[in-house]
Scaffold this motif. Structure first.
Motif, PDB file in Angstrom:
ATOM      1  N   GLN A 114       0.960  -1.174   0.007  1.00  0.00           N
ATOM      2  CA  GLN A 114       0.154   0.073  -0.066  1.00  0.00           C
ATOM      3  C   GLN A 114       0.923   1.295   0.033  1.00  0.00           C
ATOM      4  OE1 GLN A 114      -3.877   0.113   1.764  1.00  0.00           O
ATOM      5  NE2 GLN A 114      -3.629  -1.682   2.690  1.00  0.00           N
ATOM      6  N   HIS A 115       2.033   1.187   0.601  1.00  0.00           N
ATOM      7  CA  HIS A 115       2.876   2.274   0.579  1.00  0.00           C
ATOM      8  C   HIS A 115       3.459   2.562  -0.776  1.00  0.00           C
ATOM      9  CE1 HIS A 115       2.557   3.960   4.570  1.00  0.00           C
ATOM     10  NE2 HIS A 115       2.703   2.530   5.276  1.00  0.00           N
ATOM     11  N   LEU A 116       3.940   1.338  -1.269  1.00  0.00           N
ATOM     12  CA  LEU A 116       4.691   1.523  -2.534  1.00  0.00           C
ATOM     13  C   LEU A 116       3.739   2.069  -3.672  1.00  0.00           C
ATOM     14  CD1 LEU A 116       6.931  -1.785  -2.141  1.00  0.00           C
ATOM     15  CD2 LEU A 116       7.774   0.530  -1.918  1.00  0.00           C
ATOM     16  N   SER A 117       2.478   1.655  -3.610  1.00  0.00           N
ATOM     17  CA  SER A 117       1.838   1.758  -4.815  1.00  0.00           C
ATOM     18  C   SER A 117       0.947   3.270  -4.950  1.00  0.00           C
ATOM     19  CB  SER A 117       0.472   0.934  -5.086  1.00  0.00           C
ATOM     20  OG  SER A 117      -0.159   1.078  -3.907  1.00  0.00           O
ATOM     21  N   GLY A 118       0.847   3.815  -5.992  1.00  0.00           N
ATOM     22  CA  GLY A 118       0.282   5.025  -5.956  1.00  0.00           C
ATOM     23  C   GLY A 118      -1.008   5.250  -5.753  1.00  0.00           C
ATOM     24  N   ASP A 119      -1.851   6.281  -5.707  1.00  0.00           N
ATOM     25  CA  ASP A 119      -3.278   6.174  -5.401  1.00  0.00           C
ATOM     26  C   ASP A 119      -4.046   5.736  -6.322  1.00  0.00           C
ATOM     27  OD1 ASP A 119      -2.883   7.276  -2.882  1.00  0.00           O
ATOM     28  OD2 ASP A 119      -3.280   9.304  -3.535  1.00  0.00           O
ATOM     29  N   GLU A 120      -3.722   6.020  -7.643  1.00  0.00           N
ATOM     30  CA  GLU A 120      -4.564   5.656  -9.001  1.00  0.00           C
ATOM     31  C   GLU A 120      -4.464   3.997  -9.112  1.00  0.00           C
ATOM     32  OE1 GLU A 120      -0.477   6.167 -10.334  1.00  0.00           O
ATOM     33  OE2 GLU A 120      -1.739   7.145  -8.931  1.00  0.00           O
ATOM     34  N   MET A 121      -3.418   3.432  -8.515  1.00  0.00           N
ATOM     35  CA  MET A 121      -3.072   1.945  -8.721  1.00  0.00           C
ATOM     36  C   MET A 121      -3.221   0.999  -7.564  1.00  0.00           C
ATOM     37  SD  MET A 121      -2.483   1.125 -12.179  1.00  0.00           S
ATOM     38  CE  MET A 121      -2.029   2.099 -13.505  1.00  0.00           C
ATOM     39  N   ARG A 122      -3.427   1.772  -6.397  1.00  0.00           N
ATOM     40  CA  ARG A 122      -3.525   1.119  -5.181  1.00  0.00           C
ATOM     41  C   ARG A 122      -4.609   0.019  -5.463  1.00  0.00           C
ATOM     42  NH1 ARG A 122      -3.317   4.887  -1.690  1.00  0.00           N
ATOM     43  NH2 ARG A 122      -1.115   4.834  -1.588  1.00  0.00           N
ATOM     44  N   GLY A 123      -5.850   0.096  -5.772  1.00  0.00           N
ATOM     45  CA  GLY A 123      -6.929  -0.822  -5.885  1.00  0.00           C
ATOM     46  C   GLY A 123      -6.362  -2.067  -6.762  1.00  0.00           C
TER      47      GLY A 123
END
Length: 211
Positions: free
Chosen positions: A182-191
């Motif tokens: 969750q920390h490594l992923s950007g907001d737009e790709m987290r899901g």
């Protein structure tokens, strides 16, 4: 995780396997009731610029191009295939190796749950661990070694202690991987990233159980 397996073992001894399955099914009525009480905000309108398959492909490329994410999801997939299916074997060990009946099986599962509970407390107490990548690998090594040792145990006490270690290290590994992704992923790709993680964690376990 602690009380449930103990009660399950007692219920299996009193009602049999079929009765235990029936009680398990009835218990989901409470979950369905709770879910129906949740009210979600209306979803944001989709601009329609990309199809579901294009979004899925974007997510796969996003994870593949980031070595840290790819390594973490691969680790979870391996653990889910070759480690987590140990749960399927506990009834066999309880009956044929340790020679305990339903109540003993419930206690074995309760010790696994106790380890998981202590693992969750450890994660909460530690907060943000330093060198979390190394921490995940260490927890994974302990997880697999404890499973191997459990396979050779013929003592109920030792098997219970090893199951507690297994539950403890599994939660340390899984919770840390979840936080890292969750920390490594950007907001737009987290899901999309977390859906791939869920597929590796939950989707590979049945294949490992079959194997």
């Amino acid at each position: 995780r602690i009380v449930g397996p103990t009660l399950g073992g007692l219920a299996m001894a009193a009602l049999g396997v079929a009765g235990n399955f029936f009680l398990n099914g009835v218990s989901f009525v409470a979950v369905i009731f709770a879910l129906r009480k949740i009210h979600y905000p209306p979803p944001e309108p989709d601009d329609g610029s990309a199809t579901m398959w294009q979004k899925l492909a974007d997510g796969l490329r996003y994870v593949y191009d980031r070595q840290e994410m790819m390594t973490l999801i691969t680790l979870v997939g391996l653990a889910s295939t070759f480690g987590i299916p140990y749960l399927m074997f506990i009834p066999l060990f309880a009956r044929d190796i340790l020679h305990v009946r339903e109540t003993g099986l419930g206690l074995l599962m309760a010790f696994s749950g106790l380890g998981a509970f202590l693992g969750a407390l450890t994660i909460a107490w530690m907060g943000r661990a330093k060198r979390r990548g190394r921490f995940v690998v260490t927890a994974g090594v302990v997880f697999f070694v404890a499973i191997i040792l459990f396979c050779f145990s013929t003592s109920f006490a030792l098997s219970s202690a090893l199951l507690m270690v297994i539950g403890y290290s599994m939660v340390l590994m899984v919770a840390t991987v979840t936080a890292l992704l969750q920390h490594l992923s950007g907001d737009e790709m987290r899901g999309r990233v977390m859906s791939m993680y869920a597929t590796a964690f939950l989707g590979f376990a049945p294949l490992g159980s079959l194997l």
